[in-house]
Design a protein around this motif. Structure first.
Motif, PDB file in Angstrom:
ATOM      1  N   ASP A  49      38.676  -5.346  -3.345  1.00  0.00           N
ATOM      2  CA  ASP A  49      39.642  -4.525  -4.077  1.00  0.00           C
ATOM      3  C   ASP A  49      38.973  -3.829  -5.252  1.00  0.00           C
ATOM      4  OD1 ASP A  49      39.556  -6.243  -6.315  1.00  0.00           O
ATOM      5  OD2 ASP A  49      41.272  -7.409  -5.636  1.00  0.00           O
ATOM      6  N   ASP A  50      39.776  -3.165  -6.078  1.00  0.00           N
ATOM      7  CA  ASP A  50      39.223  -2.329  -7.145  1.00  0.00           C
ATOM      8  C   ASP A  50      38.509  -3.127  -8.230  1.00  0.00           C
ATOM      9  OD1 ASP A  50      39.795   0.226  -6.243  1.00  0.00           O
ATOM     10  OD2 ASP A  50      41.851   0.161  -6.974  1.00  0.00           O
ATOM     11  N   ARG A  51      38.789  -4.410  -8.351  1.00  0.00           N
ATOM     12  CA  ARG A  51      38.058  -5.209  -9.333  1.00  0.00           C
ATOM     13  C   ARG A  51      36.569  -5.230  -8.992  1.00  0.00           C
ATOM     14  NH1 ARG A  51      40.173 -10.953 -10.609  1.00  0.00           N
ATOM     15  NH2 ARG A  51      38.971 -10.636 -12.515  1.00  0.00           N
ATOM     16  N   GLY A  52      36.247  -5.079  -7.713  1.00  0.00           N
ATOM     17  CA  GLY A  52      34.846  -5.033  -7.322  1.00  0.00           C
ATOM     18  C   GLY A  52      34.158  -3.787  -7.823  1.00  0.00           C
ATOM     19  N   TRP A  53      34.798  -2.632  -7.661  1.00  0.00           N
ATOM     20  CA  TRP A  53      34.218  -1.391  -8.194  1.00  0.00           C
ATOM     21  C   TRP A  53      34.053  -1.483  -9.709  1.00  0.00           C
ATOM     22  CZ3 TRP A  53      31.660   1.577  -5.254  1.00  0.00           C
ATOM     23  CH2 TRP A  53      32.068   1.886  -3.947  1.00  0.00           C
ATOM     24  N   HIS A  54      35.066  -2.051 -10.369  1.00  0.00           N
ATOM     25  CA  HIS A  54      34.988  -2.220 -11.825  1.00  0.00           C
ATOM     26  C   HIS A  54      33.819  -3.121 -12.199  1.00  0.00           C
ATOM     27  CE1 HIS A  54      36.380  -4.337 -15.615  1.00  0.00           C
ATOM     28  NE2 HIS A  54      36.271  -3.080 -16.001  1.00  0.00           N
ATOM     29  N   LEU A  55      33.656  -4.226 -11.469  1.00  0.00           N
ATOM     30  CA  LEU A  55      32.552  -5.144 -11.739  1.00  0.00           C
ATOM     31  C   LEU A  55      31.206  -4.444 -11.567  1.00  0.00           C
ATOM     32  CD1 LEU A  55      31.263  -7.941 -12.187  1.00  0.00           C
ATOM     33  CD2 LEU A  55      31.591  -8.369  -9.730  1.00  0.00           C
ATOM     34  N   LEU A  56      31.019  -3.710 -10.474  1.00  0.00           N
ATOM     35  CA  LEU A  56      29.747  -3.006 -10.257  1.00  0.00           C
ATOM     36  C   LEU A  56      29.456  -2.047 -11.391  1.00  0.00           C
ATOM     37  CD1 LEU A  56      29.457  -2.043  -6.480  1.00  0.00           C
ATOM     38  CD2 LEU A  56      28.495  -4.010  -7.682  1.00  0.00           C
ATOM     39  N   ALA A  57      30.466  -1.299 -11.806  1.00  0.00           N
ATOM     40  CA  ALA A  57      30.256  -0.316 -12.875  1.00  0.00           C
ATOM     41  C   ALA A  57      29.884  -1.002 -14.187  1.00  0.00           C
ATOM     42  CB  ALA A  57      31.516   0.529 -13.046  1.00  0.00           C
ATOM     43  N   VAL A  58      30.540  -2.107 -14.513  1.00  0.00           N
ATOM     44  CA  VAL A  58      30.218  -2.843 -15.745  1.00  0.00           C
ATOM     45  C   VAL A  58      28.800  -3.393 -15.672  1.00  0.00           C
ATOM     46  CG1 VAL A  58      30.795  -4.899 -17.089  1.00  0.00           C
ATOM     47  CG2 VAL A  58      32.612  -3.371 -16.327  1.00  0.00           C
ATOM     48  N   LEU A  59      28.378  -3.897 -14.512  1.00  0.00           N
ATOM     49  CA  LEU A  59      27.012  -4.417 -14.373  1.00  0.00           C
ATOM     50  C   LEU A  59      25.978  -3.309 -14.567  1.00  0.00           C
ATOM     51  CD1 LEU A  59      27.273  -6.964 -11.415  1.00  0.00           C
ATOM     52  CD2 LEU A  59      27.346  -7.397 -13.879  1.00  0.00           C
ATOM     53  N   GLU A  60      26.281  -2.098 -14.107  1.00  0.00           N
ATOM     54  CA  GLU A  60      25.345  -0.991 -14.324  1.00  0.00           C
ATOM     55  C   GLU A  60      25.232  -0.658 -15.804  1.00  0.00           C
ATOM     56  OE1 GLU A  60      23.369   0.158 -12.142  1.00  0.00           O
ATOM     57  OE2 GLU A  60      24.263  -0.718 -10.348  1.00  0.00           O
ATOM     58  N   ARG A  61      26.358  -0.683 -16.502  1.00  0.00           N
ATOM     59  CA  ARG A  61      26.306  -0.425 -17.944  1.00  0.00           C
ATOM     60  C   ARG A  61      25.564  -1.533 -18.673  1.00  0.00           C
ATOM     61  NH1 ARG A  61      32.301  -0.006 -18.676  1.00  0.00           N
ATOM     62  NH2 ARG A  61      31.871  -0.270 -20.890  1.00  0.00           N
ATOM     63  N   LEU A  62      25.734  -2.796 -18.227  1.00  0.00           N
ATOM     64  CA  LEU A  62      24.974  -3.899 -18.819  1.00  0.00           C
ATOM     65  C   LEU A  62      23.478  -3.731 -18.584  1.00  0.00           C
ATOM     66  CD1 LEU A  62      27.084  -7.094 -18.046  1.00  0.00           C
ATOM     67  CD2 LEU A  62      26.441  -6.234 -20.302  1.00  0.00           C
ATOM     68  N   THR A  63      23.115  -3.225 -17.410  1.00  0.00           N
ATOM     69  CA  THR A  63      21.706  -2.961 -17.124  1.00  0.00           C
ATOM     70  C   THR A  63      21.136  -1.987 -18.147  1.00  0.00           C
ATOM     71  OG1 THR A  63      21.991  -3.363 -14.762  1.00  0.00           O
ATOM     72  CG2 THR A  63      20.109  -2.019 -15.408  1.00  0.00           C
ATOM     73  N   GLY A  64      21.921  -0.968 -18.486  1.00  0.00           N
ATOM     74  CA  GLY A  64      21.467  -0.020 -19.504  1.00  0.00           C
ATOM     75  C   GLY A  64      21.364  -0.640 -20.878  1.00  0.00           C
ATOM     76  N   VAL A  65      22.288  -1.553 -21.203  1.00  0.00           N
ATOM     77  CA  VAL A  65      22.288  -2.198 -22.516  1.00  0.00           C
ATOM     78  C   VAL A  65      21.072  -3.098 -22.689  1.00  0.00           C
ATOM     79  CG1 VAL A  65      23.482  -3.909 -23.935  1.00  0.00           C
ATOM     80  CG2 VAL A  65      24.780  -2.065 -22.868  1.00  0.00           C
ATOM     81  N   CYS A  66      20.750  -3.914 -21.661  1.00  0.00           N
ATOM     82  CA  CYS A  66      19.645  -4.871 -21.823  1.00  0.00           C
ATOM     83  C   CYS A  66      18.302  -4.269 -21.435  1.00  0.00           C
ATOM     84  CB  CYS A  66      19.910  -6.147 -21.028  1.00  0.00           C
ATOM     85  SG  CYS A  66      19.904  -5.952 -19.252  1.00  0.00           S
ATOM     86  N   GLY A  67      18.308  -3.089 -20.797  1.00  0.00           N
ATOM     87  CA  GLY A  67      17.060  -2.376 -20.537  1.00  0.00           C
ATOM     88  C   GLY A  67      16.238  -2.915 -19.385  1.00  0.00           C
ATOM     89  N   ARG A  68      16.865  -3.660 -18.465  1.00  0.00           N
ATOM     90  CA  ARG A  68      16.126  -4.181 -17.302  1.00  0.00           C
ATOM     91  C   ARG A  68      17.093  -4.369 -16.137  1.00  0.00           C
ATOM     92  NH1 ARG A  68      16.581  -8.703 -20.590  1.00  0.00           N
ATOM     93  NH2 ARG A  68      14.518  -8.363 -21.487  1.00  0.00           N
ATOM     94  N   PRO A  69      16.584  -4.306 -14.908  1.00  0.00           N
ATOM     95  CA  PRO A  69      17.443  -4.625 -13.766  1.00  0.00           C
ATOM     96  C   PRO A  69      17.875  -6.086 -13.818  1.00  0.00           C
ATOM     97  CG  PRO A  69      15.439  -3.507 -13.052  1.00  0.00           C
ATOM     98  CD  PRO A  69      15.235  -3.886 -14.490  1.00  0.00           C
ATOM     99  N   LEU A  70      19.096  -6.346 -13.426  1.00  0.00           N
ATOM    100  CA  LEU A  70      19.620  -7.707 -13.432  1.00  0.00           C
ATOM    101  C   LEU A  70      19.603  -8.281 -12.024  1.00  0.00           C
ATOM    102  CD1 LEU A  70      22.727  -7.148 -15.739  1.00  0.00           C
ATOM    103  CD2 LEU A  70      20.497  -8.084 -16.376  1.00  0.00           C
ATOM    104  N   GLN A  71      19.088  -9.506 -11.906  1.00  0.00           N
ATOM    105  CA  GLN A  71      19.181 -10.188 -10.628  1.00  0.00           C
ATOM    106  C   GLN A  71      20.646 -10.494 -10.348  1.00  0.00           C
ATOM    107  OE1 GLN A  71      17.204 -13.985 -10.550  1.00  0.00           O
ATOM    108  NE2 GLN A  71      17.284 -14.151  -8.312  1.00  0.00           N
ATOM    109  N   ARG A  72      21.095 -10.175  -9.137  1.00  0.00           N
ATOM    110  CA  ARG A  72      22.497 -10.343  -8.786  1.00  0.00           C
ATOM    111  C   ARG A  72      22.612 -11.345  -7.639  1.00  0.00           C
ATOM    112  NH1 ARG A  72      25.056  -4.226  -9.313  1.00  0.00           N
ATOM    113  NH2 ARG A  72      23.756  -3.556 -11.077  1.00  0.00           N
ATOM    114  N   ILE A  73      23.396 -12.381  -7.875  1.00  0.00           N
ATOM    115  CA  ILE A  73      23.570 -13.446  -6.878  1.00  0.00           C
ATOM    116  C   ILE A  73      25.067 -13.612  -6.621  1.00  0.00           C
ATOM    117  CG2 ILE A  73      23.181 -15.871  -6.328  1.00  0.00           C
ATOM    118  CD1 ILE A  73      20.861 -15.770  -8.385  1.00  0.00           C
TER     119      ILE A  73
END
Length: 699
Positions: free
Chosen positions: A162-186
């Motif tokens: 559902d749409d919470r998944g799209w929201h989660l992906l988008a937030v993770l991309e913004r977090l990637t920009g904040v911390c300056g590195r790709p995040l391992q996703r499990i």
């Protein structure tokens, strides 16, 4: 031993504190890919050890690579699941001198401040709370997330669908920009039909560039030793009588498909002297916690629940699972089935109790589909343009002001948040949702007016919940109530049913959407509005058709269920044919029995609009056709239909359920909902089948 590959302190406690001689296959197989830094999806049934499979190697990496600060996020779809996991993960982290803390909407401000002052190594949270941390002014997110390395997404299939998944992906991309590195996703998931595609989805912008691994050593067909029985009881009262008489001395979890049914069945069980607890989303947090805690510690009792207990919340060691009617998917059934059979010498089990003939038929169809080894693929809802609008507004809040040309780079090229979403940004600027000052933009007056209450808290949730009234007995909150129960005309006192008890409404505070009640023994009513697009899938509906054509599910079927199933087959014999679909005239009614599911039928009705009776809504199994239609008209109207499929028509009123649709151009909001109503594949399959015309004599 696989446990030797873990950090020494962790391995010691796994053996000596937990008493494990070795790890489970999933836990063992996950160590190497997680330690390598692979993105991964770990699949196992409920209680298959997925949490340890992810966290043991992550805690090991934390030690070996000397991670500092908040380096791991553990994301769940439910706050209750986070609460349940916290003590276990705190123990695991504590063995290595690492701290694990919790952050969600129910956590007190003082506890949050302690987390900000003294950061934990692992933070348990929800996507909505992550969003709030990014857009709020109380968290220095660049400092707080500077050490972030990995994100664990529990019940990832529940997000992705559902749409919470799209929201989660988008937030993770913004977090990637904040911390300056790709995040391992499990991702941690129960059995799904498309684990590789689920992992690709979870990777987001890292898809195709980062190493990924699906770990699923226990995945296979339907549970070979599962004890499944299908019965017909005919009413809620009969179901309560059966449950009161069967399996005495055992702990039983009963799933219902609605909150109102939970209330009715729970009340009926208590009237029969059964120790009964209730759990559903409209009960207050305290009410649910007390019920779940009491059930976890008790024996010879029943807890009646909606899907709130389908996910991995621990309610103790169950003896039985009972399903009233049937869930909508095989995947949901597998989650529920997996709650049992955990003790040595026991098998997984589920008793289906059908309350009416239609429910019996659909339960048989679901179990037949399960018996084939089928599990639904998890697919993200198409065209999440409203989430794009929400994310653009959230980015403006996060950064206060952002370069107009740089804004669409914040999601690292992840579609649909990339530069292809420029028309949505232009609309936000034109309508005042976003303000422009030279080359910079920030939140605009229209967004402040629409979403700005309580510090833009409405921006963090991506779905629209139906309005509900909070119900109080004195100062104690009991739960939430559909407002229609407070406006219906009634003779005498207004009586409601909530938390398995009857109440008399004594006062209604309309302005604050609250009502006050007092206990009353005269019985009441329960009702809640349901959101979503609804409807059965093509695969499930076709399986029901196969049952009507004579196939039985590979489970035990009681004698009375067998009798009622035979009656259903006889009653529906004019609607099914093994050689294709039927167009049946019954009096003045002409109906096309497609057995294709709601979305495929909606697509067919839109495509064949000149042949369809437009005054009638489609359903899961049939489409009403114009009564004056001839076979010649049918042949001409359907000749090239497979080459000109149309998306279903959308009623503007349906847009109210699509949150942030008012931040989209109207045509894009309609197109989004239409795409979600469609099943082009199912419609194509139906159009490729032979069609027979028949007539049923008037009776």
């Amino acid at each position: 031993m696989s446990v030797d590959r873990l950090a020494p302190g962790l391995a010691y406690h796994v053996v000596n504190t937990l008493g494990w001689r070795n790890l489970r296959p999933l836990q063992s197989d996950a160590i190497e890919p997680v330690l390598r830094g692979d993105d991964a999806v770990l699949l196992a049934p409920t209680a298959g050890g997925k949490t340890e499979a992810a966290m043991f190697p992550l805690l090991t990496a934390m030690e070996q690579q000397r991670w500092t600060g908040t380096s791991v996020l553990y994301v769940c779809p439910l706050k209750a699941l986070l609460n349940n996991l916290l003590p276990r993960l705190q123990a695991y982290g504590g063995w290595l001198g690492r701290r694990v803390e919790l952050w969600h909407g129910d956590v007190t401000p003082s506890a949050r401040q302690r987390i900000l002052t003294d950061q934990p190594d692992v933070l348990l949270t929800t996507p909505e709370s992550l969003e709030a941390m990014l857009v709020g002014n109380r968290v220095d997110h660049e400092r707080f997330f500077a050490g972030l390395r990995a994100v664990v997404v529990d019940e990832v299939h529940a997000f992705a669908g559902d749409d919470r998944g799209w929201h989660l992906l988008a937030v993770l991309e913004r977090l990637t920009g904040v911390c300056g590195r790709p995040l391992q996703r499990i991702g941690l998931s129960a059995t799904v039909g498309n684990p590789a595609e689920l992992l690709e989805w979870l990777q987001g912008s890292g898809r195709g560039t980062r190493t990924s691994t699906v770990v699923a050593p226990q995945i296979g067909g339907p549970a070979a030793e599962a004890d499944i029985e299908l019965d017909y009881v005919g009413s809620v009262d009969n179901a309560a009588t059966v449950l009161a008489a069967l399996h005495r001395g055992e702990k039983r979890l009963v799933f219902c498909d609605s909150r109102a049914l939970v209330e009715k069945l729970g009340t009926a069980l208590r009237e029969r002297g059964v120790t009964t607890f209730l759990s559903h989303a409209s009960l207050s947090v305290d009410e649910r916690r007390q019920a779940e805690a009491a059930f976890a510690d008790a024996r010879d009792c029943v807890i009646v629940a909606t899907s709130t207990l389908e996910l991995g919340i621990d309610v103790g060691d169950l003896d039985r699972v009972v399903q009233i009617n049937a869930p909508r998917t095989v995947a949901s059934f597998l989650q529920r089935l997996g709650r049992t059979g955990r003790r040595p010498g026991t098998v997984r089990n589920c008793l289906f109790l059908a309350l009416d003939k239609k429910s019996l038929l659909w339960a048989a169809g679901l179990l037949r589909l399960w018996g084939t080894g089928y599990v639904e693929p998890v697919t993200a809802p198409p065209e999440p343009r409203h989430i794009v609008a929400q994310q653009l507004l959230a980015l403006c809040l996060q950064q206060n002001s952002v370069g107009t040309e740089l804004a669409l780079d914040a999601w690292n090229g992840l579609h649909p948040f990339d530069h292809g979403s420029r028309p949505i940004l232009d609309h936000l600027l034109e309508e005042g949702f976003v303000d422009r000052d030279g080359e910079l933009m920030g939140i605009g007056p229209a967004a402040e007016k629409r979403y700005g209450r309580r510090h833009f808290m409405g921006m963090t949730a991506v779905f629209t919940a139906p309005p509900q009234f909070r119900v109080f007995e004195g100062r104690r909150e009991i739960g939430l109530l559909d407002p229609s129960l407070l406006t219906d005309h009634v003779e005498g006192p207004r009586l409601i049913l909530l938390a398995g008890r009857s109440w008399k409404v004594s006062w209604i505070d309309w302005a604050r959407q609250r009502c006050f009640v007092e206990a009353d023994e005269r019985g009441g009513r329960a009702r809640w509005s349901t959101g979503g697009l609804g409807g059965a899938s093509f695969a499930l509906t076709r399986s029901v058709r196969d049952v009507l054509l004579g196939e039985d599910p590979p489970v035990r079927i009681t004698a009375r269920a067998t009798t009622v199933l035979a009656e259903a087959r006889d009653a529906e014999r004019h609607t099914v044919h093994p050689g294709g679909t039927l167009v049946v005239r019954e009096g003045t009614d002409l109906r096309w029995w497609t057995w294709a599911g709601f979305r495929a039928n909606a697509t067919l009705a839109s495509t064949l609009s000149s042949l369809v009776d437009g005054t009638q809504r489609v359903n899961d199994v049939s489409i009403r056709i114009r009564s004056d239609l001839t076979r010649e008209h049918w042949a001409a109207g359907t000749a090239d239909a497979g080459e000109r499929l149309c998306l279903p028509e959308v009623d503007d009123r349906a847009l109210d359920g699509l949150k942030f649709s008012d931040a989209l151009p109207h045509r894009l909001a309609v197109a989004t909902l239409a795409a979600r109503l469609a099943d082009l594949g199912g419609a194509t399959s139906v159009l490729a089948e032979s069609v027979r015309f028949a007539q049923v004599d008037d009776r």
